[in-house]
Structure formats: structure tokens, C-alpha cells
Design a protein around this motif. Structure first.
Motif, PDB file in Angstrom:
ATOM      1  N   MET A 135       0.845  -1.184   0.009  1.00  6.93           N
ATOM      2  CA  MET A 135      -0.050  -0.086  -0.087  1.00  6.93           C
ATOM      3  C   MET A 135       0.815   1.167   0.078  1.00  6.93           C
ATOM      4  SD  MET A 135      -3.009   0.942   2.686  1.00  6.93           S
ATOM      5  CE  MET A 135      -3.804   2.579   2.677  1.00  6.93           C
ATOM      6  N   LEU A 136       0.609   2.219  -0.931  1.00  7.48           N
ATOM      7  CA  LEU A 136       1.389   3.492  -0.997  1.00  7.48           C
ATOM      8  C   LEU A 136       0.813   4.363  -0.122  1.00  7.48           C
ATOM      9  CD1 LEU A 136       1.751   3.706  -4.893  1.00  7.48           C
ATOM     10  CD2 LEU A 136       3.207   2.417  -3.225  1.00  7.48           C
ATOM     11  N   LYS A 137       1.817   5.209   0.598  1.00  7.36           N
ATOM     12  CA  LYS A 137       1.564   6.251   1.642  1.00  7.36           C
ATOM     13  C   LYS A 137       2.110   7.702   1.124  1.00  7.36           C
ATOM     14  CE  LYS A 137       1.514   3.129   5.526  1.00  7.36           C
ATOM     15  NZ  LYS A 137       1.982   2.701   6.901  1.00  7.36           N
ATOM     16  N   LYS A 138       1.348   8.650   1.137  1.00  7.11           N
ATOM     17  CA  LYS A 138       1.817   9.919   0.884  1.00  7.11           C
ATOM     18  C   LYS A 138       2.978  10.527   1.908  1.00  7.11           C
ATOM     19  CE  LYS A 138      -0.022  14.061  -1.138  1.00  7.11           C
ATOM     20  NZ  LYS A 138      -1.671  14.770  -1.372  1.00  7.11           N
ATOM     21  N   ILE A 139       4.062  11.034   1.399  1.00  5.78           N
ATOM     22  CA  ILE A 139       5.048  11.437   2.269  1.00  5.78           C
ATOM     23  C   ILE A 139       5.693  12.905   1.802  1.00  5.78           C
ATOM     24  CG2 ILE A 139       6.789  10.053   1.282  1.00  5.78           C
ATOM     25  CD1 ILE A 139       8.006   9.855   3.835  1.00  5.78           C
ATOM     26  N   SER A 140       5.757  13.843   2.713  1.00  4.35           N
ATOM     27  CA  SER A 140       6.730  15.018   2.266  1.00  4.35           C
ATOM     28  C   SER A 140       7.867  14.766   1.850  1.00  4.35           C
ATOM     29  CB  SER A 140       6.783  15.923   3.508  1.00  4.35           C
ATOM     30  OG  SER A 140       7.547  16.875   3.453  1.00  4.35           O
ATOM     31  N   VAL A 141       8.449  15.369   0.876  1.00  2.00           N
ATOM     32  CA  VAL A 141       9.653  15.067   0.402  1.00  2.00           C
ATOM     33  C   VAL A 141      11.149  15.584   1.292  1.00  2.00           C
ATOM     34  CG1 VAL A 141       9.357  15.426  -2.075  1.00  2.00           C
ATOM     35  CG2 VAL A 141      10.010  17.435  -0.734  1.00  2.00           C
ATOM     36  N   LYS A 142      10.508  16.515   2.704  1.00  5.97           N
ATOM     37  CA  LYS A 142      11.654  16.654   3.650  1.00  5.97           C
ATOM     38  C   LYS A 142      11.459  15.521   4.856  1.00  5.97           C
ATOM     39  CE  LYS A 142      10.490  21.625   3.176  1.00  5.97           C
ATOM     40  NZ  LYS A 142      10.127  22.891   3.882  1.00  5.97           N
ATOM     41  N   ARG A 143      10.819  14.479   4.300  1.00  5.64           N
ATOM     42  CA  ARG A 143      11.031  13.366   5.442  1.00  5.64           C
ATOM     43  C   ARG A 143      11.735  12.234   4.845  1.00  5.64           C
ATOM     44  NH1 ARG A 143       5.467  11.859   7.675  1.00  5.64           N
ATOM     45  NH2 ARG A 143       6.928  10.465   8.997  1.00  5.64           N
ATOM     46  N   LEU A 144      12.210  12.338   3.709  1.00  5.55           N
ATOM     47  CA  LEU A 144      12.651  11.127   2.889  1.00  5.55           C
ATOM     48  C   LEU A 144      14.007  10.904   3.499  1.00  5.55           C
ATOM     49  CD1 LEU A 144      12.096  12.573  -0.890  1.00  5.55           C
ATOM     50  CD2 LEU A 144      10.795  10.541   0.384  1.00  5.55           C
ATOM     51  N   LYS A 145      14.179   9.505   3.334  1.00  7.34           N
ATOM     52  CA  LYS A 145      15.644   8.863   4.068  1.00  7.34           C
ATOM     53  C   LYS A 145      16.314   7.826   3.035  1.00  7.34           C
ATOM     54  CE  LYS A 145      16.603   6.860   8.663  1.00  7.34           C
ATOM     55  NZ  LYS A 145      15.931   6.408   9.853  1.00  7.34           N
ATOM     56  N   VAL A 146      17.346   7.453   3.188  1.00 10.44           N
ATOM     57  CA  VAL A 146      17.761   6.346   2.431  1.00 10.44           C
ATOM     58  C   VAL A 146      17.206   5.023   2.881  1.00 10.44           C
ATOM     59  CG1 VAL A 146      20.195   5.025   1.746  1.00 10.44           C
ATOM     60  CG2 VAL A 146      20.092   7.524   2.082  1.00 10.44           C
ATOM     61  N   GLY A 147      16.964   4.135   1.790  1.00 10.11           N
ATOM     62  CA  GLY A 147      16.206   2.960   2.108  1.00 10.11           C
ATOM     63  C   GLY A 147      14.776   3.108   1.971  1.00 10.11           C
ATOM     64  N   CYS A 195       8.765  19.373  -6.168  1.00  9.89           N
ATOM     65  CA  CYS A 195       7.380  18.860  -5.688  1.00  9.89           C
ATOM     66  C   CYS A 195       7.266  18.788  -4.068  1.00  9.89           C
ATOM     67  CB  CYS A 195       7.439  17.463  -6.179  1.00  9.89           C
ATOM     68  SG  CYS A 195       8.538  16.233  -5.684  1.00  9.89           S
ATOM     69  N   GLU A 196       6.122  18.826  -3.515  1.00  9.23           N
ATOM     70  CA  GLU A 196       6.139  18.660  -1.955  1.00  9.23           C
ATOM     71  C   GLU A 196       5.904  17.424  -1.659  1.00  9.23           C
ATOM     72  OE1 GLU A 196       2.943  21.232  -0.996  1.00  9.23           O
ATOM     73  OE2 GLU A 196       3.441  23.144  -1.863  1.00  9.23           O
ATOM     74  N   TYR A 197       5.595  16.546  -2.349  1.00  8.07           N
ATOM     75  CA  TYR A 197       5.350  15.159  -1.841  1.00  8.07           C
ATOM     76  C   TYR A 197       5.615  14.155  -2.700  1.00  8.07           C
ATOM     77  CZ  TYR A 197       1.056  15.286  -4.220  1.00  8.07           C
ATOM     78  OH  TYR A 197      -0.144  15.220  -5.103  1.00  8.07           O
ATOM     79  N   VAL A 198       5.792  12.766  -2.266  1.00 10.85           N
ATOM     80  CA  VAL A 198       5.795  11.682  -3.190  1.00 10.85           C
ATOM     81  C   VAL A 198       5.203  10.508  -2.333  1.00 10.85           C
ATOM     82  CG1 VAL A 198       8.152  12.224  -4.434  1.00 10.85           C
ATOM     83  CG2 VAL A 198       8.162  10.856  -2.305  1.00 10.85           C
ATOM     84  N   TYR A 199       5.283   9.454  -2.821  1.00 10.40           N
ATOM     85  CA  TYR A 199       4.495   8.424  -2.284  1.00 10.40           C
ATOM     86  C   TYR A 199       5.775   7.202  -2.087  1.00 10.40           C
ATOM     87  CZ  TYR A 199       0.205  10.051  -3.999  1.00 10.40           C
ATOM     88  OH  TYR A 199      -0.840  10.911  -4.143  1.00 10.40           O
ATOM     89  N   TYR A 200       5.477   6.309  -0.901  1.00 10.54           N
ATOM     90  CA  TYR A 200       6.527   5.293  -0.424  1.00 10.54           C
ATOM     91  C   TYR A 200       5.738   4.090  -0.214  1.00 10.54           C
ATOM     92  CZ  TYR A 200       5.896   5.273   4.598  1.00 10.54           C
ATOM     93  OH  TYR A 200       5.462   5.363   5.899  1.00 10.54           O
ATOM     94  N   ASP A 201       6.302   2.973  -0.412  1.00  6.77           N
ATOM     95  CA  ASP A 201       5.859   1.633  -0.161  1.00  6.77           C
ATOM     96  C   ASP A 201       6.737   0.888   0.928  1.00  6.77           C
ATOM     97  OD1 ASP A 201       4.915  -1.067  -0.029  1.00  6.77           O
ATOM     98  OD2 ASP A 201       4.862  -1.279  -2.093  1.00  6.77           O
TER      99      ASP A 201
END
Length: 415
Positions: free
Chosen positions: A1-13, A49-55
Motif C-alpha cells: 500500500m502506498l503512503k503519501k510523504i513529504s519530500v522533507k521526510r525522505l530517507k535512504v532505504g 514537488c512537495e510530496y511523493v509516495y512510498y511503499d
């Protein structure tokens, strides 16, 4: 399931998806991937962009709890975008070359059609054209040039199936003959025999040949006559080599049940006929008239190894399986990144083929042919069956019904 996330909270992995960002507006070759470096995070943030999605299931890390306060370097994305642009040009050229190859295959199939129709009418000039076409294939594989085997996706009707099949068998037979190291004379006889191996089917009524459902015993016996009819047709022409005739007459002779003509001893088969037999069975397995019964290239090779070992010449069969590699063109695979791809070409490293990625965010006509291990750092995780794909994925990767193969000289890297 994909979740929306701010690009400022991205992390390696994190395995992220650039769902709402057009392919041409970001510096990456894929629209979903696992982040491997801080530079990739900066590149994503640099898109604007302000957000992306992550799995979460595909990720090996959790997002940052709070927004990062780090400043994005002003040049973020610029260098990556430049690199992508340069590589995209090369990928576009590769795709253009692939399209040209597809057109060559179709043109060759149409020529094979014309040649066979001419031979059926007893026109000697078409026999000469058939020999010329066969010799061109033979000479190509007799040259020292390294070749790559490309996938051709085809739409096929009953009227064109015979010629596509004949061309497939001729190309793969010559490639196998080259692998086995046969000489120039045998290669030319192999090429012509493979190209003409099913010409006798033109004398079988279409209502019998293409009958849906089970055929009667009488109908099956009539179809078996195509090997005899093939020899009969070519016997009216001059200077057709005996080995060409044998390839046509013997290509259904196996060491076991179902062999025909029954009067032919398997041990009397030439290596040319043995090659045509193996390739003919393979192409019939992957291009069954009933699409639902067609096997994937990978499964077809596994089936042949399991069922036909001992019925075929094991040396010829073994070379054929090694030639097509672990992932034959036409194989649908899941990559270690979780992405779905279709193998379109095999080259120097059979474990890292060229593929088309199934990325529904990229228009199908813009999908690039990607070299695994070079263009993207991924490898094949497992082979899939069409039933493992969604309808959209299957349509994106393989909308047509038949598989064709065509060989080209491998591009040499520039020094």
C-alpha cells in the motif's frame, strides 16, 4: 500500500514512487525506486514537488519523524538531469534501431511469403530468391561478428502465421548452427531447409490446418503429409541439395512416440534436420495458434528439457537452451527492485539482458529499452507468467499475440 510523504521526510532505504510527476520532469530513469543516497534525496527535493509516495513493504527504512531542515543544494537535480538527457538520447537511438529491426523482420516475412507463393506456382526465379535469402541468413551467422538476439512482438493471423513461423525457425536454426560450429555448406543447406520446412502445409486445406478443437484421425494423418508434400514441391526445382530435402522430410522425426514419417530411422537424421526439429518445436510452443496455450519462452525451454530429453539430440538441445540463455527474449520478469519488465534482447551477459520496464507512469510509446546492470542497477529476481500480471501490465508490455526473433550485429562500445 502506498503512503503519501513529504519530500522533507525522505530517507535512504525508502522505496518511493513519483506518481504525479511526469517522466520528462524528473532526473530519474524510473518513476519508482529505492533511495540509495542522499544525493538522490536532494535530486527529488530539487524537482520542486512537495510530496511523493512510498511503499513500506519494499522499504528498508522508516521515514524521518520530522521534516528535515537541511537546505537543498542549488545545483540539485541539474547534473542528474543533464546525465539523464544524455543517456536518454542514447536510449532513444537504441529504441529506433530496435524499431528498424522489427521492420526488417516483417519485410523478411513478407518476402518469404512471396517466395513460397512463387515456388508453389513452379516459378524457378523464386527458388533462386529463396536460396539468396537463405544464403544471406547463413552468411550473417558465418561471419565473426558478435550478434544479439532481439524480440519482435507480432500481430499474427492464420494467413501470416506460416511465414512468421518459417522465418523464426530459419533465424534460430542458423544461430544454433553457428553455436554448434557447422561449416559453410551445411549452414546454407540448414538455412534453406529451415526456411522451407513447412512449405508442404500450403497443400493442406486451411479448414483442416486451422480447425478449432480436436482433429479427427484422418485430419491428423493428412497434416502429417506436409513433410512429403514439401519434398514433392521442391523436387520440381533444380539443384536443391539432398540435405535440404532431408531437413524438410525429417523435421518431425524424433527418438520416441509421435515420430513421423514412421519409415525414417531417427539415427539416420543429419545434424541439420536435428537442429530444425528442436527449433520447430520451440517456436510452436511459444507461438501456439491458441494464444492461451502458448508457453512463455522460459517455460518452453524448461518443458523441452523435461519432456524431450532423449527424444532430441541432447547435444543440439543443450546448445539451444544455452544459446537462448536463462531469460530468453519474450520472458516477463520481476526485478530485484520489485518492478516488472519484459526481456527484449540478450547479448554478452545472459543474466543482465535488455528489458522494457513496465512503468504505467511512462507512456508506452516513450518506454525505453534498458540494459540491466548498466542503465539501472538491477537484476532479474524471478520469471513470471502472463497470469501473474494485471491486465494493464500485460497490455503495456506485450499487446500482440506472437513472438518473433531477429538477430543483429552487436553494437561495439566506442573506444
Amino acid at each position: 500500500m502506498l503512503k503519501k510523504i513529504s519530500v522533507k521526510r525522505l530517507k535512504v532505504g525508502l522505496h518511493i514512487y513519483l506518481k504525479d510527476i511526469p517522466w520528462f520532469k524528473h532526473p530519474f530513469f524510473r518513476s519508482n525506486f529505492k533511495i540509495k543516497s542522499n544525493n538522490e534525496i536532494y535530486d527529488i527535493q530539487g524537482i520542486g514537488c512537495e510530496y511523493v509516495y512510498y511503499d513500506a513493504a519494499l522499504s528498508s527504512a522508516e521515514p524521518l519523524i520530522e521534516d528535515s531542515t537541511s537546505n537543498v543544494p542549488k545545483t540539485s537535480g541539474e547534473q542528474s538531469t543533464k546525465i539523464k538527457k544524455e543517456r536518454s538520447i542514447a536510449l532513444r537511438k537504441r529504441k529506433e534501431a530496435f524499431i528498424k529491426t522489427e521492420k526488417k523482420f516483417i519485410a523478411s516475412a513478407e518476402k518469404a511469403d512471396q517466395i513460397m507463393q512463387g515456388i508453389l506456382k513452379g516459378q524457378i526465379s523464386f527458388c533462386e530468391e529463396a536460396e539468396q535469402m537463405a544464403n544471406e541468413f547463413a552468411d550473417f551467422f558465418l561471419s565473426d561478428a558478435e550478434t544479439t538476439l532481439n524480440l519482435i512482438n507480432l500481430s499474427s493471423s492464420d494467413d501470416t502465421a506460416l511465414y512468421y513461423h518459417s522465418l523464426n525457425v530459419a533465424i534460430l536454426s542458423c544461430m544454433l548452427g553457428s553455436e554448434l560450429g557447422i561449416d559453410a555448406v551445411d549452414m546454407r543447406n540448414l538455412s534453406l531447409g529451415a526456411l522451407m520446412h513447412d512449405i508442404g502445409k500450403s497443400k493442406i486445406p486451411k479448414k483442416v490446418l486451422y480447425k478449432s478443437g480436436s482433429k479427427t484421425k484422418a485430419e491428423l494423418e493428412l497434416i502429417k503429409m506436409h513433410t512429403f508434400y514439401g519434398v514433392e514441391i521442391l523436387s520440381t526445382l533444380k539443384d536443391v541439395h539432398r540435405d535440404v530435402m532431408k531437413a524438410i522430410y525429417h523435421h518431425h522425426v524424433i527418438n520416441g512416440k509421435g515420430s513421423y514419417p514412421s519409415s525414417v530411422d531417427y539415427n539416420s537424421k543429419s545434424v541439420i534436420a536435428k537442429i530444425v526439429t528442436v527449433v520447430n518445436v520451440y517456436d510452436n510452443l511459444i507461438n501456439n495458434r491458441d494464444v492461451n496455450k502458448s508457453l512463455t519462452p522460459h517455460k518452453a525451454l524448461a518443458y523441452m528439457y523435461k519432456v524431450y530429453s532423449g527424444m532430441f539430440d541432447n547435444n543440439v538441445l543443450g546448445h539451444f537452451i544455452r544459446m537462448l540463455g536463462v531469460y530468453p527474449p519474450g520472458s516477463i520478469c520481476e526485478l530485484d527492485s520489485g518492478e516488472i519488465a519484459m526481456v527484449v534482447s540478450i547479448g554478452e551477459n545472459p543474466l543482465l539482458p535488455e528489458v522494457v520496464l513496465c512503468d504505467l507512469n511512462v507512456p508506452k510509446n516513450e518506454a525505453m529499452i534498458i540494459k540491466l546492470g548498466t542503465d539501472i542497477d538491477s537484476k532479474v529476481e524471478r520469471v513470471l507468467a502472463p497470469k501473474d500480471l494485471t491486465a494493464d501490465q500485460l497490455k503495456y508490455l506485450s499487446p500482440k499475440t506472437k513472438i518473433g526473433y531477429y538477430a543483429e550485429v552487436k553494437d561495439k562500445p566506442k573506444e
